[in-house]
Design an enzyme around this catalytic site. Structure first.
Site, PDB file in Angstrom:
ATOM      1  N   ARG A 159       0.820  -1.215   0.000  1.00  9.78           N
ATOM      2  CA  ARG A 159       0.000   0.000   0.000  1.00  9.78           C
ATOM      3  C   ARG A 159       0.854   1.265   0.000  1.00  9.78           C
ATOM      4  O   ARG A 159       0.632   2.195  -0.783  1.00  9.78           O
ATOM      5  CB  ARG A 159      -0.904   0.026   1.246  1.00  9.78           C
ATOM      6  CG  ARG A 159      -2.068  -0.941   1.244  1.00  9.78           C
ATOM      7  CD  ARG A 159      -2.913  -0.645   2.482  1.00  9.78           C
ATOM      8  NE  ARG A 159      -4.069  -1.527   2.599  1.00  9.78           N
ATOM      9  CZ  ARG A 159      -4.088  -2.645   3.311  1.00  9.78           C
ATOM     10  NH1 ARG A 159      -2.992  -3.022   3.948  1.00  9.78           N
ATOM     11  NH2 ARG A 159      -5.173  -3.383   3.386  1.00  9.78           N
ATOM     12  N   ILE A 160       1.840   1.310   0.905  1.00 10.20           N
ATOM     13  CA  ILE A 160       2.651   2.521   1.031  1.00 10.20           C
ATOM     14  C   ILE A 160       3.550   2.704  -0.181  1.00 10.20           C
ATOM     15  O   ILE A 160       3.675   3.808  -0.717  1.00 10.20           O
ATOM     16  CB  ILE A 160       3.475   2.469   2.334  1.00 10.20           C
ATOM     17  CG1 ILE A 160       2.534   2.510   3.546  1.00 10.20           C
ATOM     18  CG2 ILE A 160       4.476   3.624   2.396  1.00 10.20           C
ATOM     19  CD1 ILE A 160       3.211   2.246   4.876  1.00 10.20           C
ATOM     20  N   ARG A 181       9.046  -8.843  -3.524  1.00 11.15           N
ATOM     21  CA  ARG A 181       9.372 -10.253  -3.361  1.00 11.15           C
ATOM     22  C   ARG A 181       8.423 -11.169  -4.122  1.00 11.15           C
ATOM     23  O   ARG A 181       8.739 -12.324  -4.384  1.00 11.15           O
ATOM     24  CB  ARG A 181       9.396 -10.613  -1.873  1.00 11.15           C
ATOM     25  CG  ARG A 181      10.624 -10.091  -1.157  1.00 11.15           C
ATOM     26  CD  ARG A 181      10.563 -10.331   0.328  1.00 11.15           C
ATOM     27  NE  ARG A 181       9.554  -9.489   0.971  1.00 11.15           N
ATOM     28  CZ  ARG A 181       9.175  -9.612   2.230  1.00 11.15           C
ATOM     29  NH1 ARG A 181       9.693 -10.549   2.991  1.00 11.15           N
ATOM     30  NH2 ARG A 181       8.275  -8.795   2.743  1.00 11.15           N
ATOM     31  N   ARG A 239      11.428   0.186   7.983  1.00 13.10           N
ATOM     32  CA  ARG A 239      11.985  -0.122   9.294  1.00 13.10           C
ATOM     33  C   ARG A 239      13.485   0.104   9.227  1.00 13.10           C
ATOM     34  O   ARG A 239      14.108  -0.094   8.183  1.00 13.10           O
ATOM     35  CB  ARG A 239      11.676  -1.575   9.701  1.00 13.10           C
ATOM     36  CG  ARG A 239      10.260  -1.774  10.198  1.00 13.10           C
ATOM     37  CD  ARG A 239      10.045  -1.124  11.562  1.00 13.10           C
ATOM     38  NE  ARG A 239       8.715  -1.322  12.099  1.00 13.10           N
ATOM     39  CZ  ARG A 239       7.731  -0.439  12.046  1.00 13.10           C
ATOM     40  NH1 ARG A 239       7.933   0.730  11.430  1.00 13.10           N
ATOM     41  NH2 ARG A 239       6.560  -0.686  12.582  1.00 13.10           N
ATOM     42  N   GLU A 268      17.077   2.402  16.598  1.00 18.77           N
ATOM     43  CA  GLU A 268      16.234   3.506  17.069  1.00 18.77           C
ATOM     44  C   GLU A 268      15.915   3.377  18.562  1.00 18.77           C
ATOM     45  O   GLU A 268      15.588   2.281  19.021  1.00 18.77           O
ATOM     46  CB  GLU A 268      14.942   3.479  16.239  1.00 18.77           C
ATOM     47  CG  GLU A 268      14.058   4.679  16.343  1.00 18.77           C
ATOM     48  CD  GLU A 268      12.951   4.664  15.301  1.00 18.77           C
ATOM     49  OE1 GLU A 268      11.827   5.057  15.648  1.00 18.77           O
ATOM     50  OE2 GLU A 268      13.205   4.255  14.144  1.00 18.77           O
ATOM     51  N   HIS A 286      11.161   9.708  13.172  1.00 20.57           N
ATOM     52  CA  HIS A 286      10.070   8.756  12.934  1.00 20.57           C
ATOM     53  C   HIS A 286       8.714   9.474  12.872  1.00 20.57           C
ATOM     54  O   HIS A 286       7.789   9.198  13.644  1.00 20.57           O
ATOM     55  CB  HIS A 286      10.049   7.670  14.014  1.00 20.57           C
ATOM     56  CG  HIS A 286       9.431   6.388  13.535  1.00 20.57           C
ATOM     57  ND1 HIS A 286       9.970   5.151  13.814  1.00 20.57           N
ATOM     58  CD2 HIS A 286       8.323   6.136  12.796  1.00 20.57           C
ATOM     59  CE1 HIS A 286       9.223   4.209  13.270  1.00 20.57           C
ATOM     60  NE2 HIS A 286       8.221   4.788  12.651  1.00 20.57           N
ATOM     61  N   GLY A 288       6.602   9.352  10.326  1.00 23.77           N
ATOM     62  CA  GLY A 288       5.774   8.763   9.275  1.00 23.77           C
ATOM     63  C   GLY A 288       4.288   8.989   9.395  1.00 23.77           C
ATOM     64  O   GLY A 288       3.618   9.373   8.433  1.00 23.77           O
TER      65      GLY A 288
END
Length: 319
Positions: A159-160, A181, A239, A268, A286, A288
């Site tokens: 989706r992103i 993948r 990530r 992190e 972070h 997002g």
């Protein structure tokens, strides 16, 4: 009927808390840091359901101390769930859910922010102005990479990844390549490339948008950076450990790539001194999904998952 005991591992926007208090016997953890192992263990024993989030490492070791814990659902706050051992949870009859969809556009927007900031040297420029050392405009000042019409490579076309690709193609006229993948068909012009290193060699910007986990750890490493153009930039909004941070630092220091834009980090919240010292690296904390309406939507999805589970229905976002 008594309300179910629920723990929210982080405070959430007011609207979410208000609804949660109506629905449950609610405890809101006051700390913003990740849960400690002892907190996770006691939570599994005390509550009927919990809302963990990034950094709350519900590992197999945590679950293995229980046969069947009282807590029967971990309603994760966030789309990424690599901090939860889902197989171990299932083995102990614990359901795990997440919050997809709500985060898509906000995260894609941060990717675009990092693409533009890195390519156009915006972070460096902002620091120059704040320092008082800026001497005024001139034709060769801080020349960066013009983004429009360039080639972007998306690593992970979920989706992103698709939301980023659409912004790049329709907003900036960019050619879109992607590595995924599995085979993926999308409804906009894009070319799937079977080899990540090959894709990297063709791109001006490489964006990591793949889920985290063992299969993608260090997916973007020294071989990818060595293949990239010296004028290219890498962006990570997935990530932290999807990108081999040590290899990234080495590539930047050697001039193998022109810059990087990071919203996540391998260890992190620790950010290496080497990254913080480089002018050609944009570092965000972070951000997002850091918009109030987005975090509210995510919180409401957590509650929807909890309500469905406690009512004996399939949670909307069960993993």
């Amino acid at each position: 009927m008594a309300k179910k005991k629920v723990l929210l591992a982080r405070n959430l926007p007011e609207a979410v808390i208000a609804r949660a208090e109506e629905l449950f016997d609610l405890t809101v953890r006051e700390k913003t840091q990740p849960m400690t192992p002892s907190e996770m263990r006691s939570g599994l024993a005390i509550y009927d359901g919990m809302m963990p989030s990034l950094g709350d490492h519900f590992s197999a070791d945590i679950f293995n101390e229980f046969g069947r814990p009282r807590c029967k659902i971990l309603a994760n706050f966030g789309v990424g769930y690599n901090h939860i051992d889902v197989d171990a949870a299932r083995a102990h009859s614990v359901t795990v859910t997440n919050t997809p969809g709500a985060v898509t556009d906000a995260t894609a927007d941060i990717a675009m922010t990092l693409i533009l900031m890195s390519a156009r040297r915006a972070g460096e420029g902002e620091r120059l102005v704040r320092s008082g050392a800026w001497e005024g405009w001139h034709p060769t000042q801080m020349l960066g990479l013009h983004v429009s019409g360039k080639t972007v490579g998306i690593v992970g076309m979920g989706r992103i990844g698709q939301a980023i690709a659409r912004r790049c193609h329709f907003g900036f006229g960019m050619e879109v390549l992607f590595f995924n993948r599995s085979e993926k068909t999308v409804d906009f012009p894009a070319e799937q490339v079977a080899d990540l290193v090959d894709m990297a060699s063709r791109c001006d910007i490489v964006v990591a948008a793949t889920p985290g986990g063992a299969e993608t750890r260090h997916l973007i490493g020294a071989d990818v950076f060595a293949a990239m153009k010296q004028t290219a930039h890498v962006v990570n909004i997935s990530r932290g450990d999807v990108v081999d941070e040590a290899a990234l630092i080495a590539a930047l220091q050697a001039g193998e790539i022109a810059g990087a834009g990071l919203d996540v980090y391998e260890f992190e919240p620790q950010v290496p001194d080497a990254l913080r010292a480089m002018e050609n690296v944009v570092l965000l904390p972070h951000l997002g999904t850091a918009a109030e309406e987005v975090r509210t939507d995510m919180g409401m999805m957590v509650l929807d998952n909890l309500v469905a589970f406690f009512e004996g229905r399939e949670p909307p976002n069960k993993l």
